[in-house]
Scaffold this motif. Structure first.
Motif, PDB file in Angstrom:
ATOM      1  N   ASN A 414       0.827  -1.208   0.000  1.00 42.59           N
ATOM      2  CA  ASN A 414       0.000   0.000   0.000  1.00 42.59           C
ATOM      3  C   ASN A 414       0.862   1.259   0.000  1.00 42.59           C
ATOM      4  O   ASN A 414       0.556   2.245  -0.673  1.00 42.59           O
ATOM      5  CB  ASN A 414      -0.916   0.018   1.231  1.00 42.59           C
ATOM      6  CG  ASN A 414      -1.987  -1.045   1.180  1.00 42.59           C
ATOM      7  OD1 ASN A 414      -2.359  -1.516   0.094  1.00 42.59           O
ATOM      8  ND2 ASN A 414      -2.498  -1.443   2.332  1.00 42.59           N
ATOM      9  N   LEU A 415       1.970   1.218   0.764  1.00 44.96           N
ATOM     10  CA  LEU A 415       2.825   2.401   0.844  1.00 44.96           C
ATOM     11  C   LEU A 415       3.529   2.669  -0.482  1.00 44.96           C
ATOM     12  O   LEU A 415       3.496   3.793  -0.998  1.00 44.96           O
ATOM     13  CB  LEU A 415       3.859   2.220   1.956  1.00 44.96           C
ATOM     14  CG  LEU A 415       4.787   3.420   2.186  1.00 44.96           C
ATOM     15  CD1 LEU A 415       4.030   4.544   2.882  1.00 44.96           C
ATOM     16  CD2 LEU A 415       6.011   3.029   2.992  1.00 44.96           C
ATOM     17  N   VAL A 416       4.170   1.647  -1.034  1.00 40.74           N
ATOM     18  CA  VAL A 416       4.999   1.893  -2.215  1.00 40.74           C
ATOM     19  C   VAL A 416       4.165   2.173  -3.465  1.00 40.74           C
ATOM     20  O   VAL A 416       4.660   2.798  -4.412  1.00 40.74           O
ATOM     21  CB  VAL A 416       5.971   0.725  -2.476  1.00 40.74           C
ATOM     22  CG1 VAL A 416       6.923   0.570  -1.307  1.00 40.74           C
ATOM     23  CG2 VAL A 416       5.244  -0.577  -2.762  1.00 40.74           C
ATOM     24  N   GLY A 423       7.784  11.605  -7.047  1.00 39.28           N
ATOM     25  CA  GLY A 423       8.089  11.430  -5.634  1.00 39.28           C
ATOM     26  C   GLY A 423       9.279  10.538  -5.367  1.00 39.28           C
ATOM     27  O   GLY A 423      10.049  10.168  -6.265  1.00 39.28           O
ATOM     28  N   TYR A 424       9.407  10.168  -4.111  1.00 39.01           N
ATOM     29  CA  TYR A 424      10.514   9.325  -3.654  1.00 39.01           C
ATOM     30  C   TYR A 424      10.058   8.567  -2.424  1.00 39.01           C
ATOM     31  O   TYR A 424       9.038   8.903  -1.802  1.00 39.01           O
ATOM     32  CB  TYR A 424      11.745  10.173  -3.332  1.00 39.01           C
ATOM     33  CG  TYR A 424      11.536  11.148  -2.186  1.00 39.01           C
ATOM     34  CD1 TYR A 424      11.908  10.827  -0.877  1.00 39.01           C
ATOM     35  CD2 TYR A 424      10.963  12.402  -2.408  1.00 39.01           C
ATOM     36  CE1 TYR A 424      11.710  11.715   0.174  1.00 39.01           C
ATOM     37  CE2 TYR A 424      10.763  13.297  -1.367  1.00 39.01           C
ATOM     38  CZ  TYR A 424      11.136  12.957  -0.077  1.00 39.01           C
ATOM     39  OH  TYR A 424      10.931  13.830   0.954  1.00 39.01           O
ATOM     40  N   VAL A 425      10.806   7.538  -2.074  1.00 37.59           N
ATOM     41  CA  VAL A 425      10.582   6.786  -0.837  1.00 37.59           C
ATOM     42  C   VAL A 425      11.753   7.075   0.089  1.00 37.59           C
ATOM     43  O   VAL A 425      12.912   7.068  -0.345  1.00 37.59           O
ATOM     44  CB  VAL A 425      10.479   5.279  -1.098  1.00 37.59           C
ATOM     45  CG1 VAL A 425      10.247   4.522   0.215  1.00 37.59           C
ATOM     46  CG2 VAL A 425       9.367   4.963  -2.096  1.00 37.59           C
ATOM     47  N   ALA A 426      11.466   7.332   1.353  1.00 41.00           N
ATOM     48  CA  ALA A 426      12.513   7.515   2.354  1.00 41.00           C
ATOM     49  C   ALA A 426      12.388   6.420   3.402  1.00 41.00           C
ATOM     50  O   ALA A 426      11.344   6.300   4.057  1.00 41.00           O
ATOM     51  CB  ALA A 426      12.408   8.889   3.003  1.00 41.00           C
ATOM     52  N   THR A 450       9.348   0.365  -7.167  1.00 47.13           N
ATOM     53  CA  THR A 450       8.566   1.590  -7.391  1.00 47.13           C
ATOM     54  C   THR A 450       8.955   2.325  -8.663  1.00 47.13           C
ATOM     55  O   THR A 450       8.174   3.125  -9.182  1.00 47.13           O
ATOM     56  CB  THR A 450       8.746   2.559  -6.215  1.00 47.13           C
ATOM     57  OG1 THR A 450      10.129   2.928  -6.118  1.00 47.13           O
ATOM     58  CG2 THR A 450       8.284   1.941  -4.914  1.00 47.13           C
ATOM     59  N   GLY A 451      10.179   2.068  -9.155  1.00 46.89           N
ATOM     60  CA  GLY A 451      10.659   2.848 -10.284  1.00 46.89           C
ATOM     61  C   GLY A 451      11.009   4.271  -9.903  1.00 46.89           C
ATOM     62  O   GLY A 451      11.129   5.142 -10.779  1.00 46.89           O
ATOM     63  N   ARG A 452      11.187   4.538  -8.614  1.00 47.36           N
ATOM     64  CA  ARG A 452      11.484   5.888  -8.125  1.00 47.36           C
ATOM     65  C   ARG A 452      12.717   5.857  -7.216  1.00 47.36           C
ATOM     66  O   ARG A 452      13.068   4.807  -6.669  1.00 47.36           O
ATOM     67  CB  ARG A 452      10.293   6.448  -7.331  1.00 47.36           C
ATOM     68  CG  ARG A 452       9.012   6.607  -8.133  1.00 47.36           C
ATOM     69  CD  ARG A 452       9.196   7.559  -9.310  1.00 47.36           C
ATOM     70  NE  ARG A 452       9.664   8.876  -8.878  1.00 47.36           N
ATOM     71  CZ  ARG A 452      10.476   9.658  -9.610  1.00 47.36           C
ATOM     72  NH1 ARG A 452      10.945   9.265 -10.774  1.00 47.36           N
ATOM     73  NH2 ARG A 452      10.847  10.839  -9.148  1.00 47.36           N
TER      74      ARG A 452
END
Length: 550
Positions: A414-416, A423-426, A450-452
């Motif tokens: 759900n998060l990713v 955007g980005y993931v931290a 995610t491709g990010r």
């Protein structure tokens, strides 16, 4: 080693061609070296007027060297050869890089994780000198670390004052208390230099010199580089790198940093802190993302990313043999050189980027917001917010719109899947960064998924680095926070902080909760994972990410 090299391609070169002529006409470089505080606009003038000492500190820094050397000799004669540094942000990252590059040992204590702190306290206290580095002394992490190490000295029968060296600003509360305590030495730093620009001041030099680094060489490297960095010339690498960082249009605000044969061990982490904390504000900024060879950000073309390859210019004959043949992006910066030169290059470039972004590169307003939230939670713990559930060794809690279902795998999915296109993931791990590094493997996996771009930060040190960008930059991040329970809530023994009404476990929990609260209040999703049993919880996270990717 060559003093400085810089090669730019693609959008980076276009930004140089577009932006540097104006910077030259504006005499930006010479005005910066003359400490012109008007370069960043009226709103920044007051702060800039107090923060430009770093551009010309060579002689005053060189004057410190004999004193540091004498102190090292005295300590060595007493059998004291282990240097523990209590400091946060620039106060610890620069010495960590200097010592790694110079091949000398330094123990950096910039954590409030009880397991990590306990491991530092358990090792060779009888051979230890503690360097306490803080501009004011009010930084809660540094004060906590000082109290814990001092108590360890006392348990060993050592007078803490005799083994404590303080680096701070003149007249600071820490300077006054250290003098009253009669510590071994108080070294006053230049008060006109902010923490993240302080690599070549007492904050960088004292712990590094006590550990045995060659300080004279470091300063000479920076002084040599200053010759070209002060010139109002289109070939000035500081202007060029700053234009590439802050002058691409549209802005490529993810700076993918990869080591491609550089001998400057750990430089990326120092760059990360300098750039993220300096630029991430007013809903703009540049987010550094540190990646390894062959990781996803290098094997795809992200529309909002610029790749920076750190190289050894003496071995760099172009792309061949450097690993850069594996970098897909044509939007590339390649830089290398001596450590002192790189310190000054990136400081100048960050000042340039700040001007092009229209922000003040010398303040950090959103670092304080997380500090204030943590202080509030220490004084009055709040009822935990967000929906919570338990899956095995992991308690899941969702804030800011993040969903925490009964399943870790589903919650992560759900998060990713909520990452915006730009955007980005931290990943924010409030754990032991020396003993639990295997968790870093999920960074590349989540980037592939995610491709990010995905960042990985160890808490609380990232709060003084990318933490500013998270809150002050564009609100396009999604956040995975990982913490560990202590005492009755986990398998990690807690540590009481002498003279304070809280434990180390309570402090790091308040820091994590406070940061998550600020992020969630800004409308950004945070999935918080608390590990009841550390090793089992980490295994479970690794398995869950494997399941998602596979």
């Amino acid at each position: 080693m060559s003093s400085l090299s810089l090669v730019l391609h693609g959008a980076a070169r276009e930004a140089v061609d577009t932006q540097v002529p104006g910077l030259v006409d504006h005499e930006f470089a010479s005005r910066l070296m003359a400490q012109d505080h008007t370069l960043w606009g009226p709103a920044a003038e007051d702060e800039a007027a107090k923060r430009l000492g770093w551009v010309s500190l060579f002689e005053t820094s060189r004057e410190l060297i004999p004193r540091i050397q004498r102190l090292r000799e005295e300590l060595t004669a007493e059998g004291v050869d282990r240097v523990v540094l209590a400091g946060m942000g620039g106060s610890s990252l620069a010495p960590e890089v200097i010592c790694a590059v110079h091949g000398v040992e330094l123990t950096v204590l910039d954590s409030t994780d009880p397991q990590h702190v306990a491991s530092v306290l358990a090792e060779d206290i009888d051979r230890t000198v503690l360097v306490v580095s803080s501009k004011s002394g009010s930084t809660v992490e540094t004060d906590t670390q000082r109290r814990l190490v001092s108590a360890a000295f006392e348990r060993t029968g050592i007078d803490p004052a005799s083994r404590t060296v303080v680096v701070t600003d003149p007249g600071s509360p820490l300077a006054e208390s250290a003098a009253a305590d009669g510590v071994r030495a108080v070294v006053e730093a230049d008060p006109t230099v902010g923490g993240r620009y302080s690599a070549l001041t007492a904050f960088g030099l004292v712990p590094s010199g006590l550990a045995g680094a060659d300080l004279e060489a470091l300063i000479e490297e920076a002084e040599d580089a200053a010759v070209v960095l002060t010139e109002d010339d289109a070939a000035n690498p500081g202007l060029q790198l700053g234009a590439a960082m802050g002058g691409t249009r549209p802005l490529r605000n993810k700076l993918i940093i990869t080591d491609q044969g550089s001998p400057l061990t750990g430089l990326g982490a120092w760059i990360e802190q300098l750039v993220a904390e300096s630029t991430g504000k007013d809903s703009t900024g540049v987010l550094p993302v540190i990646v390894g060879d062959g990781e996803p950000e290098l094997s795809r073309e992200d529309h909002d990313a610029l790749v920076v390859a750190l190289v050894d210019p003496d071995q760099d004959g172009g792309d061949a043999g450097t690993g850069e043949e594996l970098i897909v992006s044509e939007h590339l910066v390649r830089t290398g050189g001596s450590l002192g030169a790189q310190f000054l290059l990136w400081e100048v470039a960050t000042a340039v980027a700040g001007s092009l972004l229209g922000i003040n590169p010398f303040d950090q307003p959103d670092v304080e917001s997380a500090k204030a939230a943590a202080r509030g939670l220490l004084e009055e713990p709040a009822v935990e917010s967000g929906q919570a559930s338990l899956d095995g060794a992991v308690e899941l809690r969702g804030l800011g719109g993040a969903e925490a279902s009964g399943s870790l795998v589903d919650s992560l999915r759900n998060l990713v899947t909520s990452v915006p296109e730009d955007g980005y993931v931290a990943i924010m791990a409030y754990l032991d960064r020396t003993a639990e590094q295997r968790l870093e493997a999920i960074r590349a996996q989540l980037s592939a998924l995610t491709g990010r771009p995905v960042t990985f930060g160890w808490g609380p040190r990232f709060l003084h680095s990318t933490g500013q960008f998270h809150k002050g930059g564009p609100h396009t991040g999604v956040f995975l926070q990982i913490t560990a329970g202590t005492g009755d809530h986990g398998d990690t023994a807690d540590l009481d902080v002498p003279g304070r009404p809280f434990s180390v476990g309570q402090l790091i929990a308040a820091q994590a909760d406070g940061d998550a609260e600020v992020l969630a209040q800004a409308g950004m999703p945070v999935l918080s994972l608390r590990l009841g049993r550390r090793s089992a919880g980490i295994d479970q996270i690794l398995d869950a990410v494997d399941a998602l990717v596979g």
